[in-house]
Design a protein around this motif. Structure first.
Motif, short mmCIF file in Angstrom:
data_model
loop_
_atom_site.label_atom_id
_atom_site.label_comp_id
_atom_site.label_asym_id
_atom_site.label_seq_id
_atom_site.Cartn_x
_atom_site.Cartn_y
_atom_site.Cartn_z
N ARG A 65 114.76 28.52 46.94
CA ARG A 65 113.92 27.52 46.16
C ARG A 65 112.84 28.10 45.59
O ARG A 65 112.27 27.82 44.45
CB ARG A 65 113.80 26.40 46.93
CG ARG A 65 115.49 25.54 47.15
CD ARG A 65 115.11 24.07 47.32
NE ARG A 65 114.44 23.62 48.39
CZ ARG A 65 114.65 23.53 49.41
NH1 ARG A 65 115.88 23.70 50.07
NH2 ARG A 65 114.07 23.13 50.48
N ILE A 66 112.01 28.81 46.36
CA ILE A 66 110.91 29.57 45.96
C ILE A 66 111.10 30.24 44.65
O ILE A 66 110.32 30.21 43.80
CB ILE A 66 109.92 29.88 47.14
CG1 ILE A 66 109.35 28.92 47.96
CG2 ILE A 66 108.84 30.73 46.59
CD1 ILE A 66 108.87 29.43 49.47
N ALA B 39 111.61 28.41 41.62
CA ALA B 39 110.80 27.85 41.02
C ALA B 39 109.62 28.83 40.23
O ALA B 39 109.10 28.51 39.30
CB ALA B 39 109.81 27.06 42.09
N LYS C 285 111.34 29.72 37.16
CA LYS C 285 111.44 28.63 36.32
C LYS C 285 110.00 28.34 35.70
O LYS C 285 109.96 27.91 34.32
CB LYS C 285 111.73 27.28 36.95
CG LYS C 285 111.63 26.20 36.07
CD LYS C 285 112.06 24.88 36.82
CE LYS C 285 111.92 23.44 36.20
NZ LYS C 285 112.40 22.57 37.01
N HIS C 286 108.95 28.47 36.27
CA HIS C 286 107.53 28.06 35.96
C HIS C 286 106.75 29.17 35.42
O HIS C 286 105.64 28.78 34.58
CB HIS C 286 106.81 27.30 36.83
CG HIS C 286 107.32 25.93 37.29
ND1 HIS C 286 107.48 24.79 36.59
CD2 HIS C 286 108.07 25.67 38.62
CE1 HIS C 286 108.29 23.96 37.18
NE2 HIS C 286 108.53 24.48 38.38
N HIS D 1 103.99 22.47 40.19
CA HIS D 1 105.04 22.62 41.14
C HIS D 1 104.22 22.34 42.40
O HIS D 1 103.38 23.02 42.66
CB HIS D 1 105.72 23.99 41.31
CG HIS D 1 106.74 23.82 42.27
ND1 HIS D 1 108.23 23.53 41.92
CD2 HIS D 1 106.84 24.37 43.49
CE1 HIS D 1 108.62 23.83 43.23
NE2 HIS D 1 108.07 24.20 44.06
N GLN D 2 104.81 21.54 43.35
CA GLN D 2 104.17 21.26 44.60
C GLN D 2 105.12 20.84 45.78
O GLN D 2 105.31 19.56 45.94
CB GLN D 2 103.20 20.07 44.54
CG GLN D 2 102.21 19.59 45.66
CD GLN D 2 101.21 18.70 45.43
OE1 GLN D 2 100.97 18.31 44.39
NE2 GLN D 2 100.65 18.21 46.63
N GLN D 3 106.01 21.64 45.90
CA GLN D 3 106.96 21.51 47.17
C GLN D 3 107.50 22.82 47.82
O GLN D 3 107.12 23.72 47.32
CB GLN D 3 108.10 20.68 46.58
CG GLN D 3 109.11 21.58 45.53
CD GLN D 3 110.13 20.57 44.79
OE1 GLN D 3 109.80 19.61 44.37
NE2 GLN D 3 111.41 20.97 45.25
N ASP D 4 108.24 22.58 48.82
CA ASP D 4 108.73 23.79 49.65
C ASP D 4 107.44 24.70 49.92
O ASP D 4 107.49 25.81 50.06
CB ASP D 4 109.79 24.64 48.90
CG ASP D 4 110.81 23.64 48.65
OD1 ASP D 4 111.23 22.81 49.32
OD2 ASP D 4 111.49 23.86 47.27
N TYR E 60 102.66 26.17 45.59
CA TYR E 60 101.99 25.27 44.63
C TYR E 60 101.76 26.37 43.58
O TYR E 60 101.23 27.33 43.68
CB TYR E 60 100.48 25.18 45.41
CG TYR E 60 100.40 24.15 46.28
CD1 TYR E 60 100.36 22.78 45.99
CD2 TYR E 60 100.87 24.38 47.59
CE1 TYR E 60 100.49 21.75 47.38
CE2 TYR E 60 100.95 23.58 48.75
CZ TYR E 60 100.73 22.51 48.61
OH TYR E 60 100.90 21.41 49.60
N ILE E 61 102.27 25.75 42.26
CA ILE E 61 101.92 26.61 40.85
C ILE E 61 101.12 25.60 40.19
O ILE E 61 101.17 24.36 39.73
CB ILE E 61 103.26 26.65 40.37
CG1 ILE E 61 104.21 27.42 41.23
CG2 ILE E 61 103.11 27.55 39.13
CD1 ILE E 61 105.68 27.71 40.78
#
Length: 502
Positions: free
Chosen positions: A413-414, A417, A420-421, A490-493, A496-497
């Motif tokens: 998932r990291i 992310a 994606k971002h 992004h702020q999960q798992d 932080y992005i």
């Protein structure tokens, strides 16, 4: 075609060749489980894989690398001013196939190829004794320095060390053009490899002092390597630094402030220099430093180093390796950990081959090779049990433990992310463990950094966020969340992005 005849490979036809192939495949899997799994699970780092990944990305695009990860270079100074490693450019086309795994694949393959050269050396120097060659192959692949090197990113000295068995093979086949070309590749691997090669050449000359052709070729190699070392240190690296950077890696205060002072100290105080090879010479008490040098000496001797101690020609080859390890201000270099012991291996193997050649009795040859193989296996296994990674670099090395194959954060998932971002061309500052897979861009920094960036990517997990402490990282994340200049995408798992607000 004759030049590269030593790389010729045939399908295994005999029992011993099939066993040798099986040994190689077994260790190939083991090595892959260390190196590739660590990278997959975000256990590789800005220093050093991230630095070198950005370099090969630039080389693959036909550019010099003005490295932005090293604070000293600031994205303005050529990475060759840090370490002289033009061999990376040779590997860079593989980036288009393997991406950020490229250099790990190169290192893995280089070690396996080194074993191939060892097999051929045994067959040629000890013909009609395939069982001894198999023991030599086991000794090579189980050496403790291989496991410790694979545990920590990628380093060009590993590739250089794996070229040395090929250097020996060409030397004994009297393929001297290939001999000098491989020597050139070793020189181009790292600046200190030229100094080591000078001593390797001297050792070969001493070992063959009565064989004029071999002795003279070895002396020519030594002289050429010495000239290259001076040229690299005094001309090429300063030129790449463009007057903006002094050499970063001479940290030997026990010997003096510079290389000239160090050489003077060793020559004028030989007994003090000898003492430094064995004792903790840094001030202050440290449970980590105590016993590190003894551990390295113990594993070196167990893995067959005693053969080099008994043979002056081969111990001569290792003088610069012991010097760069044991005289250093960095206790990690004293240790059997990381990549700092790999150069011992090809010299130990060559010393074993030449020692066996002197034995007329079969049972003595078997005894020596069994001692070598069992000692090397012991060194490898024992090094795994004593491995002490630092809190900010907890690499996995014990592949039989379930913890080696897991991470406390959801890696897939990291990675999704990140893809994606973060645009491919965006400038980024990131946690050290994220830098190697984000390094393929013009501007990438290990957080915190003074370089202005568009994105900040931080992983708040169980690994100490070098160079910060955990609380400092938590404070940074809080400040970024509250800052009007940054948008949290992004702020999960534990990831932080942040994107800079224009």
């Amino acid at each position: 075609m004759r030049l590269f005849r030593f790389f010729r490979t045939q399908l295994p036809t005999t029992v011993s060749e099939r066993i040798a192939l099986g040994i190689g495949l077994f260790f190939a899997g083991w090595y892959a489980a260390i190196s590739f799994v660590n990278h997959h699970l975000l256990r590789t780092f800005a220093y050093d894989l991230g630095i070198k990944n950005q370099a090969i990305w630039d080389y693959a695009h036909g550019r010099w690398n003005l490295n932005s990860i090293m604070e000293e270079l600031q994205g303005k100074i050529n990475v060759l001013a840090n370490h002289f490693e033009p061999v990376l450019a040779l590997f860079s086309p593989l980036y288009w196939i393997f991406g950020h795994y490229t250099l790990l694949v190169v290192q893995w393959f280089a070690i396996l190829l080194g074993g191939r050269a060892v097999w051929l050396l045994f067959k040629e120097r000890l013909p009609n004794q395939p069982q001894l060659a198999l023991l030599g192959l086991i000794s090579f692949y189980s050496f403790f320095g291989i496991f410790s090197a694979l545990s920590f990113d990628f380093h060009t000295n590993v590739v250089a060390a794996m070229l040395v068995p090929w250097l020996f093979l060409c030397f004994y086949r009297r393929q001297f053009l290939a001999f000098f070309l491989i020597g050139l590749a070793i020189v181009f691997s790292k600046e200190n490899m030229a100094l080591w090669l000078m001593f390797v050449g001297l050792g070969l000359a001493l070992h063959h002092v009565k064989q004029g052709q071999l002795r003279n070729r070895a002396l020519l190699l030594s002289l050429s390597a010495g000239v290259c070392f001076v040229l690299i240190m005094k001309v090429l690296m300063p030129a790449f630094a463009n007057g903006q950077l002094e050499y970063l890696h001479f940290k030997y205060t026990a010997l003096g402030p510079d290389m000239g002072s160090a050489l003077t100290f060793v020559l004028t105080h030989p007994f003090d220099a000898l003492r430094l090879l064995f004792e903790n010479h840094l001030p202050g008490a440290s449970s980590y430093r105590d016993g590190l040098k003894a551990s390295t000496w113990w594993l070196f001797m167990a893995a067959g180093g005693w053969l080099c101690v008994l043979r002056p020609a081969f111990f001569l080859m290792l003088i610069p390796i012991f010097g760069q390890k044991m005289f250093s201000d960095d206790p990690n270099k004293w240790s059997p950990f990381f990549q700092y012991s790999i150069e011992f291996l090809p010299v130990i193997i060559m010393a074993a081959i030449e020692a066996v050649r002197l034995l007329s009795k079969a049972y003595l040859r078997w005894t020596l090779m069994l001692m070598l193989a069992l000692g090397s296996v012991f060194s490898g296994i024992h090094s795994l049990s004593m491995y002490r990674p630092q809190v900010f670099m907890p690499q996995g090395i014990k592949v039989l433990k379930s913890g080696h194959w897991t991470r406390e954060v959801p890696v897939q998932r990291i990675k999704f992310a990140l893809k994606k971002h973060i645009p491919d061309a965006a400038s980024v500052a990131a946690s050290s463990v994220l830098v190697p897979r984000l390094a393929m861009r013009r501007s990438i920094a290990s957080y915190p950094s003074s370089i202005p960036v568009q994105y900040i990517v931080l992983l708040k997990d169980a690994i100490e966020p070098y160079p910060l402490k955990r609380q400092a990282l938590a404070d940074s994340i809080s400040q970024l969340i509250q800052s009007p200049n940054w948008q949290c995408l992004h702020q999960q798992d534990s990831l932080y992005i942040f994107k800079r607000v224009q």
